[in-house]
Design a protein around this motif. Structure first.
Motif, PDB file in Angstrom:
ATOM      1  N   ASN A  16       0.718  -1.177   0.098  1.00 20.21           N
ATOM      2  CA  ASN A  16      -0.164  -0.135  -0.072  1.00 20.21           C
ATOM      3  C   ASN A  16       0.802   1.281  -0.127  1.00 20.21           C
ATOM      4  OD1 ASN A  16      -2.494  -1.447  -0.073  1.00 20.21           O
ATOM      5  ND2 ASN A  16      -2.554  -1.574   2.213  1.00 20.21           N
ATOM      6  N   VAL A  17       2.105   1.221   0.572  1.00 20.15           N
ATOM      7  CA  VAL A  17       2.674   2.322   0.908  1.00 20.15           C
ATOM      8  C   VAL A  17       4.061   2.334  -0.046  1.00 20.15           C
ATOM      9  CG1 VAL A  17       1.684   2.907   2.966  1.00 20.15           C
ATOM     10  CG2 VAL A  17       3.964   1.748   2.960  1.00 20.15           C
ATOM     11  N   ASP A  18       4.394   1.182  -0.523  1.00 20.97           N
ATOM     12  CA  ASP A  18       5.671   1.275  -1.349  1.00 20.97           C
ATOM     13  C   ASP A  18       6.022   2.432  -2.361  1.00 20.97           C
ATOM     14  OD1 ASP A  18       7.228  -1.316  -3.430  1.00 20.97           O
ATOM     15  OD2 ASP A  18       8.083   0.367  -2.235  1.00 20.97           O
ATOM     16  N   ALA A  19       4.756   2.509  -2.953  1.00 21.21           N
ATOM     17  CA  ALA A  19       4.976   3.765  -3.854  1.00 21.21           C
ATOM     18  C   ALA A  19       4.006   4.944  -3.647  1.00 21.21           C
ATOM     19  CB  ALA A  19       4.733   3.279  -5.458  1.00 21.21           C
ATOM     20  N   GLN A  20       3.874   5.239  -2.338  1.00 19.95           N
ATOM     21  CA  GLN A  20       3.073   6.371  -1.961  1.00 19.95           C
ATOM     22  C   GLN A  20       3.744   7.913  -2.343  1.00 19.95           C
ATOM     23  OE1 GLN A  20       0.805   6.310   1.669  1.00 19.95           O
ATOM     24  NE2 GLN A  20      -0.209   4.703   1.124  1.00 19.95           N
ATOM     25  N   ILE A  21       3.948   7.952  -3.245  1.00 21.20           N
ATOM     26  CA  ILE A  21       4.512   9.301  -3.863  1.00 21.20           C
ATOM     27  C   ILE A  21       3.384   9.788  -4.844  1.00 21.20           C
ATOM     28  CG2 ILE A  21       6.262  10.193  -5.574  1.00 21.20           C
ATOM     29  CD1 ILE A  21       7.322   9.872  -2.641  1.00 21.20           C
ATOM     30  N   TYR A  22       3.184  11.263  -4.626  1.00 24.50           N
ATOM     31  CA  TYR A  22       2.222  11.859  -5.455  1.00 24.50           C
ATOM     32  C   TYR A  22       3.000  12.988  -6.166  1.00 24.50           C
ATOM     33  CZ  TYR A  22      -0.611   9.474  -1.631  1.00 24.50           C
ATOM     34  OH  TYR A  22      -0.865   8.496  -1.169  1.00 24.50           O
ATOM     35  N   GLU A  23       2.052  13.359  -7.354  1.00 22.61           N
ATOM     36  CA  GLU A  23       2.096  14.598  -7.951  1.00 22.61           C
ATOM     37  C   GLU A  23       1.421  15.280  -8.336  1.00 22.61           C
ATOM     38  OE1 GLU A  23       4.729  13.747 -11.527  1.00 22.61           O
ATOM     39  OE2 GLU A  23       5.065  11.465 -10.847  1.00 22.61           O
ATOM     40  N   VAL A  24       1.560  16.689  -8.032  1.00 20.02           N
ATOM     41  CA  VAL A  24       0.610  17.395  -8.660  1.00 20.02           C
ATOM     42  C   VAL A  24       1.196  18.602  -9.571  1.00 20.02           C
ATOM     43  CG1 VAL A  24      -1.204  17.258  -6.685  1.00 20.02           C
ATOM     44  CG2 VAL A  24       0.907  19.036  -6.644  1.00 20.02           C
ATOM     45  N   GLY A  25       0.557  19.027 -10.644  1.00 18.15           N
ATOM     46  CA  GLY A  25       1.174  20.049 -11.511  1.00 18.15           C
ATOM     47  C   GLY A  25       0.170  20.639 -12.487  1.00 18.15           C
ATOM     48  N   ILE A  26       0.863  21.528 -13.673  1.00 18.66           N
ATOM     49  CA  ILE A  26       0.158  21.730 -14.515  1.00 18.66           C
ATOM     50  C   ILE A  26       0.433  21.278 -16.103  1.00 18.66           C
ATOM     51  CG2 ILE A  26       0.054  23.946 -13.199  1.00 18.66           C
ATOM     52  CD1 ILE A  26       2.200  24.957 -15.112  1.00 18.66           C
ATOM     53  N   PHE A  27      -0.373  21.529 -16.785  1.00 14.21           N
ATOM     54  CA  PHE A  27      -0.194  21.357 -18.290  1.00 14.21           C
ATOM     55  C   PHE A  27      -0.321  22.614 -18.891  1.00 14.21           C
ATOM     56  CE2 PHE A  27      -2.012  20.826 -22.529  1.00 14.21           C
ATOM     57  CZ  PHE A  27      -1.198  19.870 -22.995  1.00 14.21           C
ATOM     58  N   ALA A  28       0.518  22.852 -19.963  1.00 13.27           N
ATOM     59  CA  ALA A  28       0.417  23.950 -21.048  1.00 13.27           C
ATOM     60  C   ALA A  28       0.856  23.638 -22.363  1.00 13.27           C
ATOM     61  CB  ALA A  28       1.376  25.274 -20.253  1.00 13.27           C
ATOM     62  N   GLY A  29       0.071  24.032 -23.338  1.00 18.81           N
ATOM     63  CA  GLY A  29       0.207  23.424 -24.569  1.00 18.81           C
ATOM     64  C   GLY A  29      -0.843  24.113 -25.632  1.00 18.81           C
ATOM     65  N   GLY A  30      -0.953  23.165 -26.409  1.00 19.28           N
ATOM     66  CA  GLY A  30      -1.886  23.735 -27.583  1.00 19.28           C
ATOM     67  C   GLY A  30      -2.869  22.600 -28.086  1.00 19.28           C
ATOM     68  N   SER A  31      -3.831  23.037 -28.587  1.00 20.71           N
ATOM     69  CA  SER A  31      -4.738  22.036 -29.064  1.00 20.71           C
ATOM     70  C   SER A  31      -5.202  22.200 -30.556  1.00 20.71           C
ATOM     71  CB  SER A  31      -6.184  21.995 -28.481  1.00 20.71           C
ATOM     72  OG  SER A  31      -6.953  23.197 -28.825  1.00 20.71           O
ATOM     73  N   ASN A  32      -5.522  20.918 -31.152  1.00 21.08           N
ATOM     74  CA  ASN A  32      -5.994  21.266 -32.779  1.00 21.08           C
ATOM     75  C   ASN A  32      -7.146  20.051 -32.889  1.00 21.08           C
ATOM     76  OD1 ASN A  32      -3.383  19.379 -32.894  1.00 21.08           O
ATOM     77  ND2 ASN A  32      -4.552  18.921 -34.640  1.00 21.08           N
ATOM     78  N   PHE A  33      -8.030  20.423 -33.793  1.00 19.70           N
ATOM     79  CA  PHE A  33      -9.331  19.530 -34.086  1.00 19.70           C
ATOM     80  C   PHE A  33      -8.924  18.725 -35.647  1.00 19.70           C
ATOM     81  CE2 PHE A  33     -13.503  18.940 -36.051  1.00 19.70           C
ATOM     82  CZ  PHE A  33     -13.968  18.164 -34.985  1.00 19.70           C
ATOM     83  N   ILE A  34      -9.597  17.537 -35.648  1.00 13.73           N
ATOM     84  CA  ILE A  34      -9.646  16.618 -36.591  1.00 13.73           C
ATOM     85  C   ILE A  34     -11.117  16.071 -36.737  1.00 13.73           C
ATOM     86  CG2 ILE A  34      -8.562  14.784 -37.806  1.00 13.73           C
ATOM     87  CD1 ILE A  34      -6.257  14.895 -35.665  1.00 13.73           C
ATOM     88  N   GLY A  35     -11.647  16.584 -37.844  1.00  5.88           N
ATOM     89  CA  GLY A  35     -13.238  16.373 -38.128  1.00  5.88           C
ATOM     90  C   GLY A  35     -13.839  16.404 -39.261  1.00  5.88           C
ATOM     91  N   ASP A  36     -14.782  17.214 -39.463  1.00  5.67           N
ATOM     92  CA  ASP A  36     -15.590  17.320 -40.670  1.00  5.67           C
ATOM     93  C   ASP A  36     -15.242  18.889 -41.213  1.00  5.67           C
ATOM     94  OD1 ASP A  36     -16.526  14.795 -41.288  1.00  5.67           O
ATOM     95  OD2 ASP A  36     -17.972  15.018 -39.507  1.00  5.67           O
ATOM     96  N   VAL A  37     -14.867  19.591 -40.097  1.00  5.18           N
ATOM     97  CA  VAL A  37     -14.507  21.046 -40.477  1.00  5.18           C
ATOM     98  C   VAL A  37     -13.077  21.509 -40.309  1.00  5.18           C
ATOM     99  CG1 VAL A  37     -15.207  23.469 -40.356  1.00  5.18           C
ATOM    100  CG2 VAL A  37     -16.978  21.749 -39.872  1.00  5.18           C
ATOM    101  N   GLY A  38     -12.500  22.075 -40.969  1.00  8.12           N
ATOM    102  CA  GLY A  38     -11.047  22.394 -41.005  1.00  8.12           C
ATOM    103  C   GLY A  38     -10.269  21.511 -41.472  1.00  8.12           C
ATOM    104  N   ALA A  39      -8.892  21.942 -41.116  1.00  6.66           N
ATOM    105  CA  ALA A  39      -7.659  20.906 -41.640  1.00  6.66           C
ATOM    106  C   ALA A  39      -7.673  19.618 -41.088  1.00  6.66           C
ATOM    107  CB  ALA A  39      -6.426  21.768 -41.521  1.00  6.66           C
ATOM    108  N   THR A  40      -6.989  18.654 -41.531  1.00  8.53           N
ATOM    109  CA  THR A  40      -6.778  17.332 -40.857  1.00  8.53           C
ATOM    110  C   THR A  40      -5.747  16.979 -40.613  1.00  8.53           C
ATOM    111  OG1 THR A  40      -6.779  16.529 -43.234  1.00  8.53           O
ATOM    112  CG2 THR A  40      -8.944  16.613 -42.191  1.00  8.53           C
ATOM    113  N   ASP A  41      -4.675  17.883 -40.274  1.00  7.58           N
ATOM    114  CA  ASP A  41      -3.186  17.812 -39.595  1.00  7.58           C
ATOM    115  C   ASP A  41      -3.536  17.009 -38.598  1.00  7.58           C
ATOM    116  OD1 ASP A  41      -2.260  19.054 -42.063  1.00  7.58           O
ATOM    117  OD2 ASP A  41      -2.523  20.882 -41.199  1.00  7.58           O
TER     118      ASP A  41
END
Length: 229
Positions: A16-41
């Protein structure tokens, strides 16, 4: 009886405690969409994405992970390589809030209890729920709100690499595709059944979106604890 209870403690506590190490943090970056409208990159971030995440490192090879990410998804036909989309000239923009739960697996052991620099590629998958407003395109191509919102369930497929930059800070870069079980994110399929006639595109293919960015997490928790008797 005393030794019996000690034996039970030594059997269960390390697990139960062998790996009781926790992480909290942030994500920062970008998004893009792939569907029926717009580019498909597949990897072409065009909107900012920010979020928070937490991990429970159960071993040196796997972690339970949860995150909440905010972003806009945008599609512009004029930026597509498809001449038919360019001629159609539709565009959409919708805000999403994604909640994700799942498990992260490392290719190499990433033991936070050991001293020194370490790094490893990793995979993450699980389940996502993305909340978005509903829109549709009129017969004249006007992007119109339905004044409702929906939750799109999906499967995240994330590949990344992480390394510790100090004893308690971990930096990672990742590319993550989200396959959703919805075709409504870009307005190509209205949410209301009364507007089914306004659907367009390939209704057999659901929507995808990508998050590309970095995470910075702070680690804390106890070192392994073992019973001795």
């Amino acid at each position: 009886m005393r030794y019996f209870f000690l034996l039970l403690l030594c059997t269960f506590i390390p697990r139960n405690v062998d790996a009781q190490i926790y992480e909290v943090g942030i994500f920062a970056g970008g998004s893009n969409f792939i569907g029926d409208v717009g580019a498909t990159d597949y990897i072409a971030p065009n909107q900012a994405a920010f979020g928070i995440l937490a991990k429970w490192n159960r071993s040196a090879r796997h972690s339970f992970r949860a995150s909440v990410i905010f972003s806009d998804l945008e599609g512009i036909d004029g930026k597509s390589d498809d001449p038919r989309r360019i001629e159609r000239d539709y565009q959409f923009n919708t805000s999403v809030i994604e909640i994700s739960l799942g498990m992260e697996f490392t290719f190499l052991e990433f033991d936070l209890h050991t001293i020194g620099a370490k790094g490893t590629p990793y995979l993450y998958s699980g389940i996502t729920l993305a909340n978005h407003d509903n829109y549709y395109f009129t017969t004249t191509g006007e992007y119109t709100s339905e004044n409702t919102n929906s939750w799109a369930m999906g499967i995240p497929m994330v590949l990344g690499y992480k390394t510790n930059i100090t004893n308690q800070l971990i930096l990672a870069g990742e590319i993550g595709a989200r396959y959703t079980f919805s075709d409504e994110l870009d307005g190509s399929v209205p949410d209301s059944k009364d507007r089914e006639a306004l659907s367009f595109g390939n209704t057999n293919n659901n929507d995808w979106y990508m998050f590309t960015g970095i995470t910075l997490t702070y680690t804390f928790g106890r070192r392994p604890c073992y019973c001795n008797f």
